[in-house]
Design a protein around this motif. Sequence first.
Motif, PDB file in Angstrom:
ATOM      1  N   ALA A 103       2.717  15.177 -13.105  1.00 17.16           N
ATOM      2  CA  ALA A 103       1.627  15.813 -13.850  1.00 17.16           C
ATOM      3  C   ALA A 103       1.619  17.316 -13.615  1.00 17.16           C
ATOM      4  O   ALA A 103       1.425  18.101 -14.555  1.00 17.16           O
ATOM      5  CB  ALA A 103       0.290  15.192 -13.457  1.00 17.16           C
ATOM      6  N   LEU A 104       1.835  17.734 -12.374  1.00  9.75           N
ATOM      7  CA  LEU A 104       1.861  19.175 -12.089  1.00  9.75           C
ATOM      8  C   LEU A 104       3.054  19.852 -12.762  1.00  9.75           C
ATOM      9  O   LEU A 104       2.943  20.988 -13.221  1.00  9.75           O
ATOM     10  CB  LEU A 104       1.881  19.418 -10.578  1.00  9.75           C
ATOM     11  N   ARG A 105       4.179  19.161 -12.836  1.00  9.44           N
ATOM     12  CA  ARG A 105       5.354  19.730 -13.526  1.00  9.44           C
ATOM     13  C   ARG A 105       5.081  19.903 -15.021  1.00  9.44           C
ATOM     14  O   ARG A 105       5.444  20.912 -15.608  1.00  9.44           O
ATOM     15  CB  ARG A 105       6.576  18.842 -13.320  1.00  9.44           C
ATOM     16  N   VAL A 106       4.444  18.907 -15.618  1.00  6.27           N
ATOM     17  CA  VAL A 106       4.110  19.010 -17.043  1.00  6.27           C
ATOM     18  C   VAL A 106       3.080  20.114 -17.249  1.00  6.27           C
ATOM     19  O   VAL A 106       3.175  20.899 -18.199  1.00  6.27           O
ATOM     20  CB  VAL A 106       3.611  17.657 -17.594  1.00  6.27           C
ATOM     21  N   ALA A 107       2.113  20.222 -16.355  1.00  8.12           N
ATOM     22  CA  ALA A 107       1.081  21.258 -16.463  1.00  8.12           C
ATOM     23  C   ALA A 107       1.695  22.653 -16.384  1.00  8.12           C
ATOM     24  O   ALA A 107       1.206  23.594 -17.021  1.00  8.12           O
ATOM     25  CB  ALA A 107       0.035  21.083 -15.370  1.00  8.12           C
ATOM     26  N   LYS A 137       4.038  10.384  -6.890  1.00  6.83           N
ATOM     27  CA  LYS A 137       5.040  10.670  -7.927  1.00  6.83           C
ATOM     28  C   LYS A 137       4.343  11.060  -9.231  1.00  6.83           C
ATOM     29  O   LYS A 137       4.738  12.036  -9.884  1.00  6.83           O
ATOM     30  CB  LYS A 137       5.928   9.441  -8.150  1.00  6.83           C
ATOM     31  N   LEU A 138       3.310  10.322  -9.598  1.00  2.00           N
ATOM     32  CA  LEU A 138       2.545  10.638 -10.806  1.00  2.00           C
ATOM     33  C   LEU A 138       1.919  12.028 -10.702  1.00  2.00           C
ATOM     34  O   LEU A 138       1.965  12.814 -11.647  1.00  2.00           O
ATOM     35  CB  LEU A 138       1.463   9.580 -11.030  1.00  2.00           C
ATOM     36  N   ASP A 165       0.836  -1.207   0.000  1.00  2.00           N
ATOM     37  CA  ASP A 165       0.000   0.000   0.000  1.00  2.00           C
ATOM     38  C   ASP A 165       0.869   1.254   0.000  1.00  2.00           C
ATOM     39  O   ASP A 165       0.578   2.231  -0.693  1.00  2.00           O
ATOM     40  CB  ASP A 165      -0.924   0.035   1.212  1.00  2.00           C
ATOM     41  N   PHE A 166       1.926   1.222   0.792  1.00  2.00           N
ATOM     42  CA  PHE A 166       2.839   2.353   0.874  1.00  2.00           C
ATOM     43  C   PHE A 166       3.507   2.625  -0.473  1.00  2.00           C
ATOM     44  O   PHE A 166       3.599   3.784  -0.909  1.00  2.00           O
ATOM     45  CB  PHE A 166       3.907   2.073   1.945  1.00  2.00           C
ATOM     46  N   LEU A 167       3.931   1.565  -1.152  1.00  2.00           N
ATOM     47  CA  LEU A 167       4.591   1.726  -2.454  1.00  2.00           C
ATOM     48  C   LEU A 167       3.618   2.243  -3.513  1.00  2.00           C
ATOM     49  O   LEU A 167       3.979   3.095  -4.334  1.00  2.00           O
ATOM     50  CB  LEU A 167       5.220   0.407  -2.898  1.00  2.00           C
ATOM     51  N   ILE A 168       2.396   1.761  -3.485  1.00  2.00           N
ATOM     52  CA  ILE A 168       1.380   2.241  -4.433  1.00  2.00           C
ATOM     53  C   ILE A 168       1.104   3.720  -4.178  1.00  2.00           C
ATOM     54  O   ILE A 168       1.014   4.520  -5.112  1.00  2.00           O
ATOM     55  CB  ILE A 168       0.091   1.400  -4.338  1.00  2.00           C
ATOM     56  N   ARG A 169       0.977   4.072  -2.907  1.00  2.00           N
ATOM     57  CA  ARG A 169       0.733   5.476  -2.548  1.00  2.00           C
ATOM     58  C   ARG A 169       1.874   6.373  -3.031  1.00  2.00           C
ATOM     59  O   ARG A 169       1.643   7.470  -3.555  1.00  2.00           O
ATOM     60  CB  ARG A 169       0.577   5.574  -1.036  1.00  2.00           C
ATOM     61  N   ALA A 170       3.101   5.899  -2.890  1.00  2.00           N
ATOM     62  CA  ALA A 170       4.261   6.661  -3.355  1.00  2.00           C
ATOM     63  C   ALA A 170       4.213   6.841  -4.873  1.00  2.00           C
ATOM     64  O   ALA A 170       4.542   7.919  -5.383  1.00  2.00           O
ATOM     65  CB  ALA A 170       5.556   5.968  -2.938  1.00  2.00           C
ATOM     66  N   ARG A 171       3.796   5.817  -5.599  1.00  2.00           N
ATOM     67  CA  ARG A 171       3.680   5.921  -7.061  1.00  2.00           C
ATOM     68  C   ARG A 171       2.625   6.943  -7.462  1.00  2.00           C
ATOM     69  O   ARG A 171       2.790   7.674  -8.437  1.00  2.00           O
ATOM     70  CB  ARG A 171       3.353   4.560  -7.674  1.00  2.00           C
ATOM     71  N   ILE A 172       1.535   6.978  -6.699  1.00  2.00           N
ATOM     72  CA  ILE A 172       0.467   7.940  -6.982  1.00  2.00           C
ATOM     73  C   ILE A 172       0.975   9.369  -6.777  1.00  2.00           C
ATOM     74  O   ILE A 172       0.751  10.247  -7.613  1.00  2.00           O
ATOM     75  CB  ILE A 172      -0.767   7.663  -6.104  1.00  2.00           C
ATOM     76  N   PHE A 195      -4.063  -0.058 -12.669  1.00  2.00           N
ATOM     77  CA  PHE A 195      -4.545   0.325 -13.992  1.00  2.00           C
ATOM     78  C   PHE A 195      -4.617   1.845 -14.120  1.00  2.00           C
ATOM     79  O   PHE A 195      -4.187   2.411 -15.132  1.00  2.00           O
ATOM     80  CB  PHE A 195      -5.922  -0.293 -14.258  1.00  2.00           C
ATOM     81  N   LEU A 196      -5.160   2.505 -13.100  1.00  2.00           N
ATOM     82  CA  LEU A 196      -5.285   3.966 -13.143  1.00  2.00           C
ATOM     83  C   LEU A 196      -3.918   4.641 -13.202  1.00  2.00           C
ATOM     84  O   LEU A 196      -3.748   5.641 -13.904  1.00  2.00           O
ATOM     85  CB  LEU A 196      -6.079   4.470 -11.935  1.00  2.00           C
ATOM     86  N   ILE A 197      -2.943   4.106 -12.482  1.00  2.00           N
ATOM     87  CA  ILE A 197      -1.592   4.670 -12.519  1.00  2.00           C
ATOM     88  C   ILE A 197      -1.006   4.526 -13.923  1.00  2.00           C
ATOM     89  O   ILE A 197      -0.463   5.491 -14.472  1.00  2.00           O
ATOM     90  CB  ILE A 197      -0.678   3.997 -11.470  1.00  2.00           C
ATOM     91  N   SER A 198      -1.131   3.344 -14.513  1.00  2.00           N
ATOM     92  CA  SER A 198      -0.582   3.157 -15.855  1.00  2.00           C
ATOM     93  C   SER A 198      -1.312   4.021 -16.884  1.00  2.00           C
ATOM     94  O   SER A 198      -0.690   4.582 -17.792  1.00  2.00           O
ATOM     95  CB  SER A 198      -0.609   1.687 -16.267  1.00  2.00           C
ATOM     96  N   GLU A 199      -2.625   4.162 -16.729  1.00  2.00           N
ATOM     97  CA  GLU A 199      -3.396   5.031 -17.622  1.00  2.00           C
ATOM     98  C   GLU A 199      -2.955   6.495 -17.450  1.00  2.00           C
ATOM     99  O   GLU A 199      -2.810   7.224 -18.424  1.00  2.00           O
ATOM    100  CB  GLU A 199      -4.881   4.887 -17.315  1.00  2.00           C
ATOM    101  N   GLY A 200      -2.744   6.903 -16.207  1.00  2.00           N
ATOM    102  CA  GLY A 200      -2.286   8.262 -15.933  1.00  2.00           C
ATOM    103  C   GLY A 200      -0.921   8.536 -16.529  1.00  2.00           C
ATOM    104  O   GLY A 200      -0.678   9.608 -17.087  1.00  2.00           O
ATOM    105  N   LEU A 201      -0.025   7.563 -16.429  1.00  2.00           N
ATOM    106  CA  LEU A 201       1.311   7.729 -17.017  1.00  2.00           C
ATOM    107  C   LEU A 201       1.232   7.866 -18.533  1.00  2.00           C
ATOM    108  O   LEU A 201       1.956   8.665 -19.126  1.00  2.00           O
ATOM    109  CB  LEU A 201       2.211   6.546 -16.632  1.00  2.00           C
ATOM    110  N   GLU A 202       0.346   7.091 -19.135  1.00  2.00           N
ATOM    111  CA  GLU A 202       0.181   7.160 -20.593  1.00  2.00           C
ATOM    112  C   GLU A 202      -0.380   8.524 -21.017  1.00  2.00           C
ATOM    113  O   GLU A 202       0.097   9.140 -21.969  1.00  2.00           O
ATOM    114  CB  GLU A 202      -0.741   6.032 -21.061  1.00  2.00           C
TER     115      GLU A 202
END
Length: 77
Positions: free
Chosen positions: A19-23, A14-15, A5-12, A56-63
């Motif tokens: 996203a804010l940097r790209v924005a 990071k994403l 759970d901690f690792l997934i949260r960290a990935r979120i 799935f949502l993380i991979s979709e967000g990265l794409e």
Amino acid sequence: MDLQDFLIRARIFKLYRQALRVAARAPPPARGELRQTIRQEIEINRNCNDKQRIRFLISEGLEKLKRLDEMLDMQGH
């Protein structure tokens, strides 16, 4: 919260930061709306507990982020 759970949260997080940097590279009139959309996407799925769906949502967000980044590069931003 277990390690997975901690690792997934960290990935979120990071994403979200990516996203804010790209924005921030977007043209000024579009930045605010883009930030709002990014935040809204995160908030919509905030209470999701299905780990498979979260991955799935993380991979979709990265794409989506990759496509946005490429689009901004083509526009010269």
